[in-house]
Design an enzyme around this catalytic site. Structure first.
Site, PDB file in Angstrom:
ATOM      1  N   ASP A 167       5.473   2.555   9.810  1.00  0.00           N
ATOM      2  CA  ASP A 167       5.632   2.644   8.352  1.00  0.00           C
ATOM      3  C   ASP A 167       6.725   1.691   7.835  1.00  0.00           C
ATOM      4  O   ASP A 167       7.297   0.896   8.603  1.00  0.00           O
ATOM      5  CB  ASP A 167       5.932   4.105   7.996  1.00  0.00           C
ATOM      6  CG  ASP A 167       5.284   4.544   6.684  1.00  0.00           C
ATOM      7  OD1 ASP A 167       5.032   3.682   5.827  1.00  0.00           O
ATOM      8  OD2 ASP A 167       5.048   5.757   6.521  1.00  0.00           O
ATOM      9  N   ASP A 224      -0.211   4.441  -0.694  1.00  0.00           N
ATOM     10  CA  ASP A 224      -0.947   5.572  -0.106  1.00  0.00           C
ATOM     11  C   ASP A 224      -2.092   6.054  -0.986  1.00  0.00           C
ATOM     12  O   ASP A 224      -1.975   6.121  -2.214  1.00  0.00           O
ATOM     13  CB  ASP A 224      -0.008   6.754   0.121  1.00  0.00           C
ATOM     14  CG  ASP A 224       0.938   6.536   1.290  1.00  0.00           C
ATOM     15  OD1 ASP A 224       0.930   5.435   1.875  1.00  0.00           O
ATOM     16  OD2 ASP A 224       1.688   7.480   1.612  1.00  0.00           O
TER      17      ASP A 224
END
Ligand SMILES: *[C@@H]1O[C@H](CO)[C@@H](O)[C@H](O)[C@H]1NC(C)=O
Ligand SMILES: *[C@@H]1O[C@H](CO)[C@@H](O)[C@H](O)[C@H]1NC(C)=O
Ligand SMILES: *[C@@H]1O[C@H](CO)[C@@H](O)[C@H](O)[C@H]1NC(C)=O
Ligand SMILES: *[C@@H]1O[C@H](CO)[C@@H](O)[C@H](O)[C@H]1NC(C)=O
Ligand SMILES: *[C@@H]1O[C@H](CO)[C@@H](O)[C@H](O)[C@H]1NC(C)=O
Ligand SMILES: *[C@@H]1O[C@H](CO)[C@@H](O)[C@H](O)[C@H]1NC(C)=O
Ligand SMILES: *[C@@H]1O[C@H](CO)[C@@H](O)[C@H](O)[C@H]1NC(C)=O
Ligand SMILES: *[C@@H]1O[C@H](CO)[C@@H](O)[C@H](O)[C@H]1NC(C)=O
Length: 436
Positions: free
Chosen positions: A148, A208
């Site tokens: 991430d 996202d």
């Protein structure tokens, strides 16, 4: 035979321009904890999902990776070695034991970390700890890393800076000697489709996903990703499809655009919307990572995620994402778009997507469907099947006949229809392929 051999050679050649671990020659498939469970994970959650993959026969469709996302960590690293440590309450038997149990089921195991000082959930990150983390993951038997981008200390803003930060983990993974699929999650910052093709197996292209078809949300502020300064989150399915449209050209075997994990079965969309979500992720060759509670699925959810004809498009050997051939606004709002792509063995896929609130009827002209292939392909006849209908034997992909020139289609609101087309071969062509 020659055609098949040439194809295999081509696929191998395109793999040369990918990360050198030999993995993800077709988009990876599996399940991840995040979209349904968030931080509420444990050994039980993950083993339960692994067993549900087996019980639902999902492995026969290609789902193989069981991925543990954020929040598996202890409050701190080992204060003598610096090695990562798992939460001893959530994982009383440790991560290696969990990986062993998942391997014993015939599945692969993945872990999550972050190219920053902290993960997005505030646990310790891997920036500056790439080598010891990669080494520990390899010792635990990890097969996949999702990596991430939170708390990255400003080490972003140019492709070179982002490349260096993500390449450090890429090298560390390679140095372990264990093939570990490397799934970059830097939300499309600095254009990973340009800089990451040789350092990662896949890269997220946007902020996202949210479990919603087309709701506008300022937390996903960019209108396209090519120059996006704040990828954000809460990106709808329709918006991510728009983001993905121009970057398909950069993907191929071993190097995929990741449209984010699936929301199918999480409850925020209708059946038709989830069909659109699953179809478009498949056509665009995104990894297919389930994000629902697979221990408690409805029949509708299972039906969508096990459509073998659609999965075959995603897993096709040449790994060429479909392209958007046109996009037209419609009076009711939203738009209609036509997508088309090449498959192995001179076969083709095309799809019509309707994001408008009303049913639409449109003539699908083969001049558009086969624009890239040229006039001979635009004018010949095809055997066409509808991949969201079943044939008499109960298999996905029902023949709708031999079609030349094009055909009229009526499509409902938020629906996607997908067809596979194979040229009707002349006797001469059949002889050349050794079929007569
Ligand atoms: C590491 O990189 C080398 C050289 O590119 C490659 O041959 C090897 O297969 C890689 N190993 C792993 C485990 O990814
Ligand atoms: C899984 O496959 C087995 C064997 O083919 C079959 O008996 C069983 O019904 C299948 N289960 C599901 C949920 O499809
Ligand atoms: C190091 O970690 C151990 C075990 O968690 C703990 O008992 C100890 O107090 C820590 N030492 C320091 C210096 O923080
Ligand atoms: C990458 O690793 C090198 C060598 O360990 C280090 O000097 C450099 O700062 C790292 N770069 C980034 C962006 O983390
Ligand atoms: C299973 O899913 C249904 C909705 O489809 C939900 O009402 C129920 O609470 C779920 N059961 C568990 C154990 O999560
Ligand atoms: C799902 O399908 C199975 C077999 O087709 C059926 O027995 C079952 O009742 C269905 N469940 C639901 C919730 O519709
Ligand atoms: C192409 O067709 C041949 C012969 O039908 C088949 O054996 C082969 O698996 C096909 N290749 C791909 C990649 O679909
Ligand atoms: C498609 O619909 C138009 C308008 O109704 C009609 O004129 C045309 O003949 C139809 N084409 C085909 C191939 O059915």
């Amino acid at each position: 035979m020659l055609a098949v051999a040439t194809l295999a050679a081509l696929a191998a050649l395109s793999g040369v321009n990918a990360y050198n671990n030999g993995l993800a020659l077709t988009p990876q498939m599996g399940w991840n904890t995040w979209n349904h469970f968030g931080c509420g994970i444990s050994e039980d959650t993950i083993l339960g999902a692994a067993k549900a993959i087996i019980a639902n026969n999902l492995t026969q469709f290609g789902y193989e990776y069981v991925l543990m996302d954020d929040c598996w960590h202890a409050p701190a690293r080992d204060n003598t070695t610096g090695a990562p440590v798992a939460d001893p309450e959530k994982f009383p038997n440790g991560i290696k034991d969990l990986a062993d149990k998942i391997h014993a089921l015939g599945l692969k195991f993945g872990i999550y970390s972050d190219a920053g000082t902290y993960t997005c959930g505030g646990r310790f990150g891997s920036l500056g700890y790439e080598e010891i983390d990669a080494q520990t993951y390899a010792e635990w038997g990890v097969d996949y890393l999702k990596y991430d981008n939170c708390f990255n200390e400003g080490l972003a803003g140019t492709p070179l800076i982002s490349h260096e930060r993500y390449a450090n983990m890429s090298r560390a993974l390679n140095a372990t000697g264990r093939p570990i699929l490397y799934s970059m999650c830097n939300w499309g910052e600095d254009g990973p489709w340009n800089f990451a093709v040789t350092i990662a197996n896949s890269w997220r292209i946007s902020g996202d996903i949210m479990d919603n078809f087309d709701r506008a949300d300022d937390r996903c502020p960019c209108t396209d990703m090519l120059d996006c300064k704040l990828p954000g989150f809460h990106c709808s399915v329709a918006k991510i499809i728009d983001f993905a449209a121009p970057v398909g050209q950069k993907a191929g075997p071993g190097r995929w655009n990741d449209l984010d994990m699936l929301e199918v079965g999480n409850g925020g969309m209708s059946f038709d919307e989830y069909v659109t979500h699953f179809s478009m992720w498949s056509l665009l060759k995104s990894p297919l990572i389930l994000g629902n509670d697979i221990t408690n699925m409805t029949n509708e959810t299972l039906t969508i995620i096990t459509n073998k004809a659609i999965i075959d498009i995603n897993q096709d050997a040449i790994g060429s994402p479909a392209n958007r051939m046109w996009k037209r606004s419609v009076n009711e709002g939203g738009d209609l778009s036509l997508w088309a792509g090449s498959l192995a063995n001179n076969s083709f896929v095309f799809a019509l997507l309707n994001t408008s609130p009303a049913e639409q009827t449109v003539y699908l002209d083969f001049v558009d469907v086969f624009f890239d292939q040229g006039k001979a392909y635009q004018t010949q006849a095809y055997d066409v099947s509808d991949l969201w209908q079943k044939d008499v034997a109960g298999n996905w992909g029902k023949s709708i006949g031999t079609i030349q020139g094009g055909f009229n289609v009526t499509i409902g609101s938020h629906q996607t229809k997908v067809w596979r087309a194979t040229p009707v071969q002349s006797a001469n062509a059949k002889r050349a392929y050794g079929e007569l």
